[in-house]
Design a protein around this motif. Structure first.
Motif, PDB file in Angstrom:
ATOM      1  N   ASN A 235       0.805  -1.222   0.000  1.00  0.00           N
ATOM      2  CA  ASN A 235       0.000   0.000   0.000  1.00  0.00           C
ATOM      3  C   ASN A 235       0.842   1.277   0.000  1.00  0.00           C
ATOM      4  OD1 ASN A 235      -2.111  -1.820   2.140  1.00  0.00           O
ATOM      5  ND2 ASN A 235      -2.727  -1.142   0.095  1.00  0.00           N
ATOM      6  N   ILE A 236       2.117   1.160  -0.312  1.00  0.00           N
ATOM      7  CA  ILE A 236       3.002   2.325  -0.211  1.00  0.00           C
ATOM      8  C   ILE A 236       2.591   3.442  -1.176  1.00  0.00           C
ATOM      9  CG2 ILE A 236       4.703   1.400  -1.848  1.00  0.00           C
ATOM     10  CD1 ILE A 236       6.875   2.686  -0.036  1.00  0.00           C
ATOM     11  N   ARG A 237       2.072   3.094  -2.346  1.00  0.00           N
ATOM     12  CA  ARG A 237       1.673   4.129  -3.306  1.00  0.00           C
ATOM     13  C   ARG A 237       0.505   4.965  -2.780  1.00  0.00           C
ATOM     14  NH1 ARG A 237       1.970   1.412  -9.397  1.00  0.00           N
ATOM     15  NH2 ARG A 237       4.226   1.024  -9.386  1.00  0.00           N
ATOM     16  N   GLU A 238      -0.445   4.303  -2.121  1.00  0.00           N
ATOM     17  CA  GLU A 238      -1.572   5.037  -1.550  1.00  0.00           C
ATOM     18  C   GLU A 238      -1.091   6.037  -0.504  1.00  0.00           C
ATOM     19  OE1 GLU A 238      -1.502   1.855  -2.145  1.00  0.00           O
ATOM     20  OE2 GLU A 238      -3.384   1.188  -3.056  1.00  0.00           O
ATOM     21  N   ILE A 239      -0.119   5.624   0.299  1.00  0.00           N
ATOM     22  CA  ILE A 239       0.417   6.520   1.333  1.00  0.00           C
ATOM     23  C   ILE A 239       1.176   7.678   0.698  1.00  0.00           C
ATOM     24  CG2 ILE A 239       1.990   6.655   3.307  1.00  0.00           C
ATOM     25  CD1 ILE A 239      -0.705   5.183   3.735  1.00  0.00           C
TER      26      ILE A 239
END
Length: 293
Positions: A235-239
């Motif tokens: 989920n790093i892109r969402e963050i």
């Protein structure tokens, strides 16, 4: 009621066996109308605790007591669908599990009809289980848990495989059911917004110890800047797309980040993460003490 429950497992082989303590001196009371939101890191012992309550595994010491002398009926939901028969239809699966509970034909069909409408799975009743979506599978899993009107409901991350809208729908349905029936429940989840909406207590498992807080005194209104959040690395892109958020560290599996917005509350950032389908694995207070919610 759990009284002074300890649980440890033997690790290793032969002469090198060591005992690993998973739960230590757990005291917990679950009464009519209680919905305890159980939180803790992965591996904290949440699933083990639920299995002890159901009698699937024994305790190392301590007692599990029921108000009535007979063992109650438990409804149990997790995110594992391997216990269903994938080539059978949804209806045939629910009939099979109804028969295991000893329900009559009349009661079986009555309950399946009611649950199908309530959980919005009526249109898939005659589809093979293997042909429905993961979200629909979870709804069927929940329907199975409610067959026979269980005395207790134990929910082990019941919305983990659902998208935001489906999770909201299932949460609302379960909330209405628990409110109407006063069925005592334990709800394990990393979704703190979900827990806040359905639970009256928050139970915390950390370092094999259990403690609880009233939902109204829990720290949802703290400033988000006071906490560090841990999420799955996928989920790093969402963050990275969120404003005023800084990543503090990463490892092979997880990412840690903080909010730099002094005006945003913990409750608000959790709602934003829930909408993005980002599961929070843990929240750590960044002051002089460390506490997982």
């Amino acid at each position: 009621e759990l009284k002074n429950v300890f649980k440890s497992f033997s690790l290793g082989i032969f002469s090198k066996k060591n005992n690993k303590s998973v739960l230590e001196d757990i005291n917990l009371t679950l009464e009519a109308g209680d919905v305890i939101g159980l939180v803790g890191e992965n591996g904290a012992g949440k699933t083990t605790l639920l299995r002890i309550i159901m009698g699937l595994i024994g305790v190392s010491s301590g007692q599990v007591l029921y108000k009535d002398t007979k063992k109650p009926l438990f409804g149990y939901v997790n995110s594992n669908n391997r216990s269903f028969y994938w080539r059978l239809s949804v209806r045939e699966n629910l009939i099979f599990f109804s028969k295991l509970l000893g329900l009559s034909n009349k009661e079986t069909y009555k309950q399946i009809e009611r649950l199908a409408y309530t959980l919005r799975i009526y249109s898939i009743l005659d589809k093979p289980f293997m042909q429905i979506s993961s979200g629909q599978m979870q709804a069927v899993n929940i329907a199975r848990s409610l067959l026979g009107s269980p005395d207790f409901l134990l929910l082990d991350e019941p919305t983990t495989s659902l998208d935001y809208e489906s999770a909201q729908s299932v949460t609302k349905t379960l909330q209405n059911y628990l409110s109407a029936t006063k069925t005592p429940a334990i709800w394990c989840s990393h979704n703190y917004v979900e827990l806040k909406s359905v639970c009256n207590k928050i139970g915390i498992l950390r370092k094999a110890q259990y403690s609880y807080q009233n939902i109204n005194t829990h720290a949802f209104q703290d400033r988000a800047i006071n906490y560090e959040f841990e999420i799955d690395i996928k989920n790093i892109r969402e963050i990275q797309s969120m404003a005023d958020v800084s990543i503090t560290k990463t490892n092979e599996n997880t990412v840690y980040f903080i909010s730099e917005d002094t005006n945003i509350y913990l409750d608000d950032i959790l709602k934003s993460l829930s909408i993005l389908n980002v599961r929070v694995l843990s929240i750590q207070n960044t002051f002089s003490y460390s506490r997982y919610l």
